[in-house]
Design a protein around this motif. Structure first.
Motif, PDB file in Angstrom:
ATOM      1  N   UNK A  56      -9.431   0.912  16.939  1.00  0.00           N
ATOM      2  CA  UNK A  56      -8.938   0.402  15.649  1.00  0.00           C
ATOM      3  C   UNK A  56      -9.615   1.103  14.483  1.00  0.00           C
ATOM      4  N   UNK A  90      -7.508   3.437  11.941  1.00  0.00           N
ATOM      5  CA  UNK A  90      -7.327   3.085  10.522  1.00  0.00           C
ATOM      6  C   UNK A  90      -8.052   4.086   9.612  1.00  0.00           C
ATOM      7  N   UNK A 148      -2.120  -4.302  20.522  1.00  0.00           N
ATOM      8  CA  UNK A 148      -2.369  -4.924  19.225  1.00  0.00           C
ATOM      9  C   UNK A 148      -1.184  -5.810  18.882  1.00  0.00           C
ATOM     10  N   UNK A 178       0.347  -5.146   6.203  1.00  0.00           N
ATOM     11  CA  UNK A 178      -0.713  -4.144   6.350  1.00  0.00           C
ATOM     12  C   UNK A 178      -0.211  -2.760   5.921  1.00  0.00           C
ATOM     13  N   UNK A 180      -1.508  -0.259   2.836  1.00  0.00           N
ATOM     14  CA  UNK A 180      -1.837   1.174   2.934  1.00  0.00           C
ATOM     15  C   UNK A 180      -0.920   2.008   2.032  1.00  0.00           C
ATOM     16  N   UNK A 211      -2.341   1.857  -1.234  1.00  0.00           N
ATOM     17  CA  UNK A 211      -3.485   2.773  -1.245  1.00  0.00           C
ATOM     18  C   UNK A 211      -2.999   4.205  -1.525  1.00  0.00           C
ATOM     19  N   UNK A 267      -6.791  12.772 -12.557  1.00  0.00           N
ATOM     20  CA  UNK A 267      -7.813  13.816 -12.539  1.00  0.00           C
ATOM     21  C   UNK A 267      -7.219  15.164 -12.949  1.00  0.00           C
ATOM     22  N   UNK A 294      -7.188 -10.147  21.195  1.00  0.00           N
ATOM     23  CA  UNK A 294      -8.485 -10.682  20.768  1.00  0.00           C
ATOM     24  C   UNK A 294      -8.396 -11.177  19.325  1.00  0.00           C
ATOM     25  N   UNK A 341      -7.846  -9.413  15.714  1.00  0.00           N
ATOM     26  CA  UNK A 341      -8.921  -8.446  15.420  1.00  0.00           C
ATOM     27  C   UNK A 341      -8.379  -7.200  14.726  1.00  0.00           C
ATOM     28  N   UNK A 342      -7.217  -6.702  15.205  1.00  0.00           N
ATOM     29  CA  UNK A 342      -6.690  -5.457  14.638  1.00  0.00           C
ATOM     30  C   UNK A 342      -6.421  -5.589  13.149  1.00  0.00           C
ATOM     31  N   UNK A 343      -6.028  -6.805  12.734  1.00  0.00           N
ATOM     32  CA  UNK A 343      -5.723  -7.028  11.327  1.00  0.00           C
ATOM     33  C   UNK A 343      -7.016  -7.026  10.500  1.00  0.00           C
ATOM     34  N   UNK A 351      -9.957  -5.583  11.267  1.00  0.00           N
ATOM     35  CA  UNK A 351     -10.539  -4.233  11.208  1.00  0.00           C
ATOM     36  C   UNK A 351      -9.737  -3.348  10.245  1.00  0.00           C
ATOM     37  N   UNK A 352      -8.410  -3.424  10.353  1.00  0.00           N
ATOM     38  CA  UNK A 352      -7.560  -2.590   9.493  1.00  0.00           C
ATOM     39  C   UNK A 352      -7.764  -2.929   8.027  1.00  0.00           C
ATOM     40  N   UNK A 384     -11.124  -1.628   6.815  1.00  0.00           N
ATOM     41  CA  UNK A 384     -11.079  -0.166   6.653  1.00  0.00           C
ATOM     42  C   UNK A 384     -10.354   0.191   5.365  1.00  0.00           C
ATOM     43  N   UNK A 385      -9.266  -0.504   5.108  1.00  0.00           N
ATOM     44  CA  UNK A 385      -8.498  -0.265   3.880  1.00  0.00           C
ATOM     45  C   UNK A 385      -9.357  -0.543   2.652  1.00  0.00           C
ATOM     46  N   UNK A 416     -11.817   2.245   2.292  1.00  0.00           N
ATOM     47  CA  UNK A 416     -11.130   3.452   1.813  1.00  0.00           C
ATOM     48  C   UNK A 416     -10.855   3.364   0.321  1.00  0.00           C
ATOM     49  N   UNK A 417     -10.442   2.198  -0.140  1.00  0.00           N
ATOM     50  CA  UNK A 417     -10.194   2.007  -1.573  1.00  0.00           C
ATOM     51  C   UNK A 417     -11.487   2.160  -2.374  1.00  0.00           C
ATOM     52  N   UNK A 466     -12.347   5.755  -2.573  1.00  0.00           N
ATOM     53  CA  UNK A 466     -11.464   6.428  -3.542  1.00  0.00           C
ATOM     54  C   UNK A 466     -11.972   6.205  -4.969  1.00  0.00           C
ATOM     55  N   UNK A 500     -15.029   8.404  -5.500  1.00  0.00           N
ATOM     56  CA  UNK A 500     -14.617   9.808  -5.682  1.00  0.00           C
ATOM     57  C   UNK A 500     -14.096  10.018  -7.097  1.00  0.00           C
ATOM     58  N   UNK A 501     -13.277   9.082  -7.543  1.00  0.00           N
ATOM     59  CA  UNK A 501     -12.673   9.157  -8.884  1.00  0.00           C
ATOM     60  C   UNK A 501     -13.768   9.168  -9.948  1.00  0.00           C
ATOM     61  N   UNK A 557     -15.743  12.473 -10.003  1.00  0.00           N
ATOM     62  CA  UNK A 557     -15.002  13.567 -10.639  1.00  0.00           C
ATOM     63  C   UNK A 557     -14.960  13.382 -12.154  1.00  0.00           C
ATOM     64  N   UNK A 558     -14.762  12.142 -12.598  1.00  0.00           N
ATOM     65  CA  UNK A 558     -14.715  11.870 -14.040  1.00  0.00           C
ATOM     66  C   UNK A 558     -16.079  12.176 -14.668  1.00  0.00           C
TER      67      UNK A 558
END
Lengths: 183, 199
Positions: free
Chosen positions: A11, A15, A146, A156, A160, A163, A174, B1, B12-14, B16-17, B20-21, B24-25, B28, B31-32, B35-36
């Motif tokens: 997972x 992801x 899953x 979900x 994304x 995102x 930028x 699970x 669980x998959x929801x 974890x996902x 992660x999202x 990632x945000x 981001x 990073x922004x 750079x600024x």
């Protein structure tokens, strides 16, 4: 227990790969012309404008599409194989660029990064390819399931997708700022 | 699970996902901001620290004209007439605007000076940029790896105004038409406003 750990590992890999692919693809889509310049720098004929613009649009679109497909969990073997092939191809391109000593901006993440093709970029690309390989291997060997409601998956994917929009907007902002600061 | 939070149970998959999202945000956003901050730093520094200073002798170099096949290298001698030397890169958006602005100003510029647009980019990259492909007789587009080092160029588009004695009279980032005009205006104000022949 091992199954549970593997499930979490798969997972996390899946992801993370999806987030990287979506960010990279969306940022490139926000600045297609500079990605086209990179393609020309890599040796694509500049005279074939349509092919160039087509590739500069299709490659990032493929990245975003595969990223979203990874998150959705649909057709896992097909999607995982496609991600592995795509990331492997990127690694090969980076190796070729480094061997030819091309001084071309990578634009791997659009304007979110300014780096040229470098050893660091190759390491990153190889790491992503290895992760995609591991994801594919675990997916084929253990076939982790899953299960979830369709609505949860749609939400979900929508998250994304949001995102992707955020990454594209960040890249656009930028690019505008860089233009004003004359970089 | 499944994973339980208070009285809510989520697959669980929801979980974890979603985490992660979220990461990632967050990444981001970092990073922004990075750079600024980098752009702000460049903006604060301005162009003062860029390139060779005004008053210094402009270095000579050899170049290859673009759009003329495999022509023999040409020697650039800074002395002789007013010169506007513009360093540009096909990959930068501002440089394309600069080239278009130069095209518009060409009729005025050619009466006063020679204009050279220099790039060290690969030929493939140059050919991909429309602004570099179009050719005007008043503006020479040339390729050379050496001058950007000689002139200490780290940002593009960057322009130098060189007087007939081969001395740098003005230098600045030339991202738009007004910046080019500001640079070129120094020709009229300079006491060295007559051309002379190099012996």
């Amino acid at each position: 227990m091992i199954q549970d750990i593997l499930q979490v590992v798969v997972l996390l890999i899946r992801t993370s790969l999806a987030a990287v692919l979506i960010a990279a693809g969306a940022a490139k889509l926000a600045d297609i012309s500079s990605f086209a310049t990179t393609l020309v720098g890599l040796g694509l004929p500049a005279r074939r404008g349509q092919l160039l613009r087509g590739l500069a649009f299709i490659i990032p679109l493929l990245e975003v599409g595969l990223g979203l497909a990874l998150v959705s969990g649909l057709w896992p073997v097909v999607v995982n194989s496609a991600v592995f092939v795509l990331l492997g191809s990127f690694s090969i391109v980076v190796i070729i660029a480094l061997r030819r000593k091309l001084h071309v901006a990578c634009r791997c993440f659009g304007t979110l990064s300014d780096s040229q093709f470098s050893g660091k970029g190759l390491a990153r690309s190889l790491l992503l390819t290895v992760l995609a390989g591991v994801n594919l291997w675990i997916g084929i060997t253990y076939l982790p399931r899953f299960d979830g409601s369709a609505w949860a998956i749609i939400l979900l994917v929508a998250g994304f997708l949001l995102f992707a929009v955020a990454a594209a907007q960040a890249a656009k902002t930028l690019a505008l700022l860089k233009e004003r600061t004359a970089l | 699970m499944n994973v339980g939070f208070a009285d809510i149970t989520l697959p669980l998959w929801l979980v974890v996902s979603q985490w992660t999202l979220l990461f990632a945000l967050g990444f981001l956003i970092i990073v922004m901001y990075r750079q600024v901050a980098f752009l702000q730093q460049l903006h604060d520094q301005g162009s003062e620290k860029e390139g060779l200073p005004s008053g210094e002798k402009a270095p000579a170099f050899d170049y290859n004209p673009i759009n003329q096949g495999r022509a023999a290298p040409v020697h650039f001698e800074p002395r002789g007439k007013w010169t506007l030397l513009v360093f540009a890169d096909p990959g930068c958006v501002s440089c394309q605007s600069t080239l278009l602005a130069l095209e518009r100003l060409a009729p005025k510029l050619e009466q006063k000076m020679r204009v050279l647009v220099l790039t060290s980019a690969e030929l493939g990259e140059i050919n991909a940029a429309d602004a570099f492909r179009t050719s005007s007789t008043a503006i020479s587009r040339v390729h050379s790896d050496v001058p950007s080092r000689l002139y200490r160029i780290t940002v593009t588009p960057f322009g130098y105004l060189i007087d007939p004695a081969g001395i740098i009279r003005a230098r600045d980032i030339v991202a738009d038409e007004s910046a080019i005009q500001k640079l070129v205006r120094k020709v009229d104000r300079s006491p060295v406003n007559v051309e002379f022949t190099v012996s």
